[in-house]
Design a protein around this motif. Structure first.
Motif, short mmCIF file in Angstrom:
data_model
loop_
_atom_site.label_atom_id
_atom_site.label_comp_id
_atom_site.label_asym_id
_atom_site.label_seq_id
_atom_site.Cartn_x
_atom_site.Cartn_y
_atom_site.Cartn_z
N VAL A 70 0.95 -1.20 0.30
CA VAL A 70 -0.03 -0.02 -0.18
C VAL A 70 0.84 1.24 0.08
CG1 VAL A 70 -1.73 1.30 1.43
CG2 VAL A 70 -1.88 -1.27 1.32
N ILE A 71 0.83 2.19 -0.96
CA ILE A 71 1.50 3.41 -1.14
C ILE A 71 0.68 4.49 -0.89
CG2 ILE A 71 3.09 4.52 -2.70
CD1 ILE A 71 3.76 1.75 -2.30
N ALA A 72 1.07 5.25 0.11
CA ALA A 72 0.21 6.37 0.38
C ALA A 72 0.90 7.80 0.00
CB ALA A 72 0.17 6.53 1.82
N LEU A 73 0.12 8.56 -0.54
CA LEU A 73 0.42 10.16 -0.72
C LEU A 73 -0.63 10.66 -0.09
CD1 LEU A 73 2.02 12.23 -2.50
CD2 LEU A 73 0.39 11.82 -4.22
N ILE A 74 0.04 11.69 0.83
CA ILE A 74 -0.92 12.50 2.01
C ILE A 74 -0.37 14.02 1.72
CG2 ILE A 74 -1.63 12.67 4.38
CD1 ILE A 74 -0.88 9.67 4.67
N GLY A 75 -1.18 14.75 1.72
CA GLY A 75 -0.79 16.11 1.78
C GLY A 75 -1.43 17.09 0.66
N ARG A 76 -0.73 18.37 0.54
CA ARG A 76 -1.23 19.09 -0.43
C ARG A 76 -0.76 18.85 -1.81
NH1 ARG A 76 1.04 24.00 -1.67
NH2 ARG A 76 2.59 23.71 -0.27
N TYR A 117 -1.40 -0.76 -4.31
CA TYR A 117 -2.31 -0.16 -4.17
C TYR A 117 -1.88 1.16 -3.96
CZ TYR A 117 -5.55 -4.28 -3.07
OH TYR A 117 -6.18 -5.34 -3.14
N LEU A 118 -2.28 2.45 -4.36
CA LEU A 118 -1.98 3.75 -4.19
C LEU A 118 -3.35 4.31 -3.66
CD1 LEU A 118 -0.37 6.29 -4.39
CD2 LEU A 118 -1.08 6.44 -6.70
N ILE A 119 -2.88 5.04 -2.45
CA ILE A 119 -4.10 5.73 -1.66
C ILE A 119 -3.78 7.01 -1.53
CG2 ILE A 119 -5.61 5.87 0.15
CD1 ILE A 119 -5.06 2.67 0.48
N VAL A 120 -4.55 7.97 -2.01
CA VAL A 120 -4.17 9.44 -2.06
C VAL A 120 -5.21 10.21 -1.09
CG1 VAL A 120 -3.74 11.94 -3.31
CG2 VAL A 120 -3.12 9.41 -4.31
N ALA A 121 -4.51 10.99 -0.22
CA ALA A 121 -5.38 11.94 0.65
C ALA A 121 -4.75 13.40 0.61
CB ALA A 121 -5.37 11.44 2.00
N GLY A 122 -5.75 14.27 -0.03
CA GLY A 122 -5.31 15.68 0.14
C GLY A 122 -6.13 16.52 -0.89
N SER A 123 -5.81 17.76 -0.88
CA SER A 123 -6.47 18.74 -1.98
C SER A 123 -5.47 19.50 -2.40
CB SER A 123 -7.49 19.29 -1.27
OG SER A 123 -7.40 20.10 -0.04
N GLY A 124 -5.78 20.51 -3.34
CA GLY A 124 -4.80 21.38 -3.93
C GLY A 124 -5.60 21.97 -5.25
N ASP A 125 -4.42 21.83 -6.12
CA ASP A 125 -4.65 22.54 -7.65
C ASP A 125 -5.61 21.54 -8.11
OD1 ASP A 125 -2.77 24.13 -6.84
OD2 ASP A 125 -1.08 23.34 -8.08
N TYR A 126 -6.60 22.10 -8.87
CA TYR A 126 -7.80 21.40 -9.68
C TYR A 126 -7.03 20.39 -10.62
CZ TYR A 126 -11.77 20.52 -12.71
OH TYR A 126 -12.56 19.91 -13.48
N GLU A 159 4.94 21.57 -6.51
CA GLU A 159 5.99 21.50 -5.82
C GLU A 159 6.15 20.17 -4.91
OE1 GLU A 159 3.44 24.34 -3.10
OE2 GLU A 159 3.86 24.03 -5.36
N LYS A 160 5.13 19.72 -4.82
CA LYS A 160 5.15 18.34 -4.00
C LYS A 160 5.52 17.16 -5.00
CE LYS A 160 3.90 20.36 -0.28
NZ LYS A 160 4.74 20.44 1.04
N GLY A 161 5.65 17.48 -6.30
CA GLY A 161 6.47 16.35 -7.23
C GLY A 161 5.17 15.50 -7.76
N ILE A 162 4.05 15.89 -7.78
CA ILE A 162 2.88 15.17 -8.41
C ILE A 162 3.08 14.87 -9.73
CG2 ILE A 162 0.23 14.96 -8.55
CD1 ILE A 162 1.20 15.39 -5.78
#
Length: 471
Positions: A288-294, A318-327, A298-301
């Protein structure tokens, strides 16, 4: 010492990024060292909706800025023995915190309103601690508008830079909001709020030692390397920390099952099972890979976007992303949710308990930032036994040590260049160890969980910095 801590985000009232966590944890830790720290922040719509019934009305002040005058109303909320002051105005009674056309006006108003609040509540601090561009005009206004006030003239200021890219830079026309004109805030034919703070604050600090060095260079300085070099002897790097009383898998009420260094293997597996079941994802053997944050450039998305389809299409993780930011990034992850429902999930927003569940349940945390002043999530990940993959920049390289096959040391995996293939190679290597070498993987987990990134260490450094200012 008496400290007034000025911020545009503070947990649990408001959060857009790591500033909210910093603003909640540092004053708490400073108080344990004998300081009296009061926090002041905007009275956002979200604050009013969620905490308005606890708010005590304190009064109002007429705020004059340039040719304009507005009324600021002030509220006090006491939560867990911490005093939070709030500045209320229709400027802040909106659904979002930032990125409005009138931000230049909103934050000039906020800066002066904070200085006016000091006399309203009769809290005259020795230090005013400001953060980022949104409150960076306070040192200038303190010098230009309040220097002759007896109770203000001995106040010192500290500016903490969490991000240099966002500077509060506006056309020269916004100078009409500033009562006393000066070159201090002028930069590249713009009014630059952060540059004003850099030039006028008593001292300046960044939130990691590496970032302090990086921002003196042209690439990381975002055109402010010159002003920063002129103040480099008043520029200090202090590594951020995390609140171990909040981020502790042994006591965290937000996760499915508590665990510690002594039983992390069983504890993390239980949390992984529970999260996957909740998300209707079935294979507990897959990482399980997590990406959490803005979600921001600059976050390397962009690096992740370049190759993540291959992993999801081939059913490798599995990739699970939690966050919000640029549309554009939110839209991309929403599309992945539809495209790969059996391998991907997206939590759109910042929800503390969801983040905590992810930290506890995930195997790998990914943070491939283009630049990173400090970063908190990589430290939280290690605390919860989730192995970080980060780029070698700023606070990331100060807090994560690269795993060495030779001597079995290290707390995660680092890659040097801002390059998607380099990130992918690093991820492949981590997954290979995860799948084939449980003993080594557990050693990396244990190394990370043992690291002391406590907020207490950071608070002592700020305490000493405050003392040097007041001497």
């Amino acid at each position: 010492m008496k400290i007034l801590f000025c911020t545009t985000e503070v947990q649990p009232f408001s959060k857009d990024g790591g500033l909210a966590d910093f603003s909640a944890s540092l004053p708490k830790a400073l108080a344990s060292l004998g300081n009296k720290v009061n926090i002041v922040s905007p009275y956002y719509k979200q604050v009013k909706d969620n905490y308005g019934d606890q708010a005590i009305y304190l009064g109002e002040r007429k705020i004059k800025f340039g040719a304009f005058e507005e009324t600021a109303n002030y509220y006090l909320i006491v939560l867990n023995n911490q005093e939070y002051y709030f500045v209320s105005h229709p400027f802040f009674d909106r659904n979002s915190y930032y990125d409005y056309r009138d931000d230049a006006k909103r934050f000039v108003f906020l800066n002066i309103a904070i200085l006016e609040m000091i006399s309203l509540v009769s809290f005259y601090p020795e230090i005013i601690h400001v953060n980022n561009w949104h409150t960076a005009l306070i040192p200038y206004f303190l010098d230009s508008l309040y220097l002759n006030h007896a109770n203000y003239k001995h106040i010192k200021t500290l500016l903490t830079i969490h991000s240099l890219e966002k500077q509060g830079s506006f056309p020269m026309a916004v100078e009409t909001f500033i009562t006393k004109k000066n070159y201090t805030y002028q930069h590249n034919d713009q009014v630059n709020y952060l540059k004003s703070g850099i030039m006028r604050a008593s001292k300046i600090n960044t939130v990691s030692k590496s970032y302090r060095s990086e921002i003196l260079t042209k690439f990381f300085g975002f055109s402010l390397d010159g002003p920063l070099k002129s103040r480099q002897y008043e520029l200090i790097g202090i590594q951020n920390g995390i609140d171990f009383s909040v981020f502790n898998p042994a006591t965290d009420n937000n996760i499915y099952k508590n665990y510690s260094l002594n039983n992390y293997s069983e504890g993390k597996f239980f949390n992984k099972q529970a999260l996957l079941k909740e998300l209707n994802l079935k294979d507990t053997n897959k990482p399980v890979i997590a990406l959490i944050g803005r979600l921001a450039r600059e976050k390397g998305i962009d690096l992740i976007i370049e190759f993540i389809d291959d992993y999801l299409k081939n059913d490798e993780l599995y990739l699970i992303v939690a966050g919000s930011g640029d549309y554009e990034y939110e839209d991309f992850f929403e599309s992945l949710k539809v495209k790969y429902p059996n391998n991907f999930h997206f939590f759109n927003g910042h929800v503390h308990d969801i983040n905590q569940k992810l930290f506890a349940a995930s195997d790998i945390f990914i943070m491939p930032s283009l630049f990173e002043a400090s970063g908190l999530n990589q430290m939280i990940a290690m605390r919860y036994g989730t192995v970080p993959i980060v780029r070698e920049t700023g606070g990331l390289k100060d807090t994560v040590s690269h795993f060495s096959e030779e001597n079995k040391s290290g707390t995660g995996f680092l890659f040097k260049n801002y390059d998607s293939s380099e990130l992918k190679d690093t991820l492949d290597n981590a997954i290979k160890i995860y799948k084939n070498d449980e003993k080594t993987w557990n050693l990396i987990i244990e190394n990370g969980m043992k690291v002391n990134n406590s907020i207490a260490k950071m608070a002592k450094a700020y305490h000493e910095l405050y003392k040097s200012l007041s001497e």
